[in-house]
Design a protein around this motif. Structure first.
Motif, short mmCIF file in Angstrom:
data_model
loop_
_atom_site.label_atom_id
_atom_site.label_comp_id
_atom_site.label_asym_id
_atom_site.label_seq_id
_atom_site.Cartn_x
_atom_site.Cartn_y
_atom_site.Cartn_z
N ARG A 190 -7.38 2.09 -11.02
CA ARG A 190 -5.71 1.59 -10.96
C ARG A 190 -6.46 0.50 -10.92
NH1 ARG A 190 -4.49 3.51 -5.97
NH2 ARG A 190 -4.52 2.24 -5.60
N HIS A 191 -7.28 0.67 -10.34
CA HIS A 191 -7.70 -1.36 -9.98
C HIS A 191 -8.26 -2.03 -10.96
CE1 HIS A 191 -6.48 -1.40 -6.14
NE2 HIS A 191 -7.43 -1.26 -5.69
N VAL A 192 -8.42 -1.09 -11.92
CA VAL A 192 -9.18 -1.47 -13.04
C VAL A 192 -8.77 -1.46 -14.47
CG1 VAL A 192 -11.30 -1.19 -15.35
CG2 VAL A 192 -11.92 -0.50 -12.58
N ARG A 193 -7.65 -1.25 -14.54
CA ARG A 193 -6.42 -1.10 -14.88
C ARG A 193 -5.84 -2.53 -15.35
NH1 ARG A 193 -6.58 4.24 -16.05
NH2 ARG A 193 -5.19 4.94 -13.61
N LYS A 194 -5.72 -2.86 -14.28
CA LYS A 194 -4.72 -4.07 -13.59
C LYS A 194 -5.71 -4.84 -14.05
CE LYS A 194 -2.23 -6.16 -9.82
NZ LYS A 194 -2.31 -7.60 -10.39
N ALA A 195 -6.77 -5.06 -14.25
CA ALA A 195 -7.17 -6.49 -14.34
C ALA A 195 -8.01 -6.03 -15.73
CB ALA A 195 -9.25 -5.87 -13.83
N ILE A 196 -7.99 -5.57 -16.24
CA ILE A 196 -8.15 -5.38 -17.76
C ILE A 196 -6.90 -6.59 -18.37
CG2 ILE A 196 -7.77 -4.25 -19.92
CD1 ILE A 196 -9.16 -1.76 -18.85
N ARG A 197 -5.44 -5.78 -18.11
CA ARG A 197 -4.03 -5.98 -18.11
C ARG A 197 -3.83 -7.70 -17.87
NH1 ARG A 197 0.89 -4.53 -15.38
NH2 ARG A 197 0.07 -5.53 -13.55
N ASP A 198 -4.38 -7.89 -16.84
CA ASP A 198 -3.73 -9.16 -16.11
C ASP A 198 -4.86 -10.06 -16.27
OD1 ASP A 198 -1.52 -7.91 -14.95
OD2 ASP A 198 -2.43 -7.84 -13.21
N LYS A 199 -6.18 -9.56 -16.77
CA LYS A 199 -7.31 -10.70 -16.73
C LYS A 199 -8.11 -11.20 -18.00
CE LYS A 199 -8.18 -10.21 -12.43
NZ LYS A 199 -9.57 -10.20 -11.10
N TYR A 200 -8.14 -9.67 -18.76
CA TYR A 200 -9.23 -9.38 -19.68
C TYR A 200 -9.12 -9.17 -20.83
CZ TYR A 200 -12.10 -9.36 -16.09
OH TYR A 200 -12.92 -9.37 -15.05
N ALA A 201 -7.25 -9.06 -21.61
CA ALA A 201 -6.64 -8.52 -22.88
C ALA A 201 -6.13 -9.58 -23.45
CB ALA A 201 -5.96 -7.57 -22.70
N ALA A 202 -5.45 -10.16 -23.40
CA ALA A 202 -4.54 -11.19 -23.64
C ALA A 202 -4.92 -11.63 -25.14
CB ALA A 202 -4.56 -12.69 -22.92
N ASN A 203 -4.60 -11.28 -26.47
CA ASN A 203 -5.10 -12.21 -27.96
C ASN A 203 -7.31 -11.39 -27.72
OD1 ASN A 203 -3.09 -13.84 -28.00
ND2 ASN A 203 -3.58 -15.02 -27.07
#
Length: 391
Positions: free
Chosen positions: A203-216
């Motif tokens: 759960r926390h890893v998916r949130k980190a991917i969405r919020d910190k690492y995926a943009a563009n």
């Protein structure tokens, strides 16, 4: 009331997992579900537990209190405490799927319970704990109400899953059952197999991917299963996600996860192929990704490859580094319980040295708070996630 069988142990258990070599007679003649009263060689009380073959153990210690009786009241108290400790998650309107009971971490090795928007899934990991099913369910009904209950009997020859209807009581869910996790939507099927559509421990890893690492970013999600990491990346503004998994069902499952989040599956790439073959293809085509997610099973076998995380993770990560853009990020993850976080970070270090690149550790994750663990059973804290930047 169940009869307790007295068993003499060589020394007091240092872990809740009871092993045959701990017992004077090697545990011979003990049947699954037998309640044990453990005494040392001087006849002094050590603890109470039960027989349930699981992993490398033959049962679990349940209490060190001689006055405590293993009955409905015992199970009720353990379940009550566990549910109370998840109050903040029950009150989180953006998350409706999480673990409510985590085996030995909550005091009953061999049993986990997951929550899916009003429905509960009981995972029984041995015939021994399954023998207590009626007492556990009676205790559960005393502490909470459920729309419905499903179960997974995760014991059989060679650890395979026992297929069954899975429904226990209450009302049957309508599938897919859509749950939320930090505002993301996921389709689950509580009646399908041991794996219901999402791994709740990430759960926390998916949130980190969405919020910190995926943009563009151009994102590669390997061993993608139903594409949950890809959904998180797409919702985080990824340019494009590529999901790769060998299982044929991964395509339709991943398309479904995208669709329920308002993402056109056709705008993403979903590939049914052996990940090892895909790595070679990506190298040939000179493909590079800004974010690579590497979360293989502990053990996997395809027609041409056998993968063991303990032996092969370094080689796998070495291949992933080769197709990661300079300055790109790799989410390195393993759920293998046979090695520590320290050893896992050693695998990462070796892989980068093989490829001749340096790296920066951005963050680390172990199990989330609902997957409660205890210090004297370190194998229970199996999840290791290290997010690294290639520099």
């Amino acid at each position: 009331m169940r009869k307790e069988t007295i068993v003499t142990v060589k020394t007091a258990p240092v872990s809740p997992l009871l092993t045959a070599d701990l017992m004077i007679n090697g545990g011979k003649g003990l049947q699954e579900g037998t309640l044990l009263k453990l005494i040392d060689q001087r006849g002094k009380f050590v603890g109470k537990g039960y027989v349930g073959q699981q992993n490398k153990g033959m049962g679990w210690l349940l209490t060190s209190n001689e006055k405590e009786t293993i009955n409905v009241s015992f199970f009720r108290e353990k379940l009550k405490q566990a549910l109370e400790q998840r109050t903040s998650l029950f009150n989180d309107s953006l998350t409706t799927a999480f673990r409510v009971f985590n085996g030995e971490g909550d005091g009953i090795g061999g049993l986990t319970i997951d929550y899916f928007d009003g429905y509960y899934v009981f995972n029984w990991y041995s015939e021994g704990i399954y023998d207590f099913k009626e007492e556990v369910l009676e205790a559960f009904r005393k502490v909470t109400t459920a729309k419905g209950i499903y179960e997974k009997k995760r014991f059989a020859e060679k650890g395979s899953y026992i297929e069954d209807d899975d429904f226990v009581e209450g009302e049957r869910a309508q599938f897919p059952l859509i749950v939320q996790e930090n505002g993301m939507f996921f389709a689950t099927y509580l009646n399908e197999s041991a794996m219901v559509g999402i791994f709740l421990d990430q759960r926390h890893v998916r949130k980190a991917i969405r919020d910190k690492y995926a943009a563009n970013k151009r994102v590669l999600n390997t061993f993608s299963y139903t594409g949950a990491f890809s959904v998180a990346a797409a919702l985080g503004g990824a340019k494009k996600t590529t999901s790769v998994d060998l299982a044929n069902r991964s395509r339709s499952k991943t398309e479904e996860q995208f669709s329920i989040n308002g993402i056109d599956p056709a705008s993403q790439e979903i590939i049914v192929e052996d990940v090892f073959h895909y790595f070679k293809y990506a190298v040939r085509k000179q493909l590079l990704f800004d974010l690579v997610i590497l979360d293989p099973p502990s053990f996997a076998r395809s027609k041409k490859h056998t993968f063991s995380a303990a032996k092969d993770y370094t080689a796998l990560l070495t291949e992933a580094i080769a197709i990661t853009e300079q300055g790109g990020v790799i989410v390195a993850s393993s759920n293998c319980s046979t090695f520590s976080m320290k050893k896992f970070k050693g695998f990462i270090d070796q892989a980068f040295k093989r490829q001749g690149f340096k790296y920066q550790v951005l963050e680390e994750h172990t199990l989330p708070e609902d997957f409660k663990t205890i210090n004297n059973y370190k194998e229970g804290n199996y999840l290791k996630v290290v997010i690294v930047k290639k520099i």
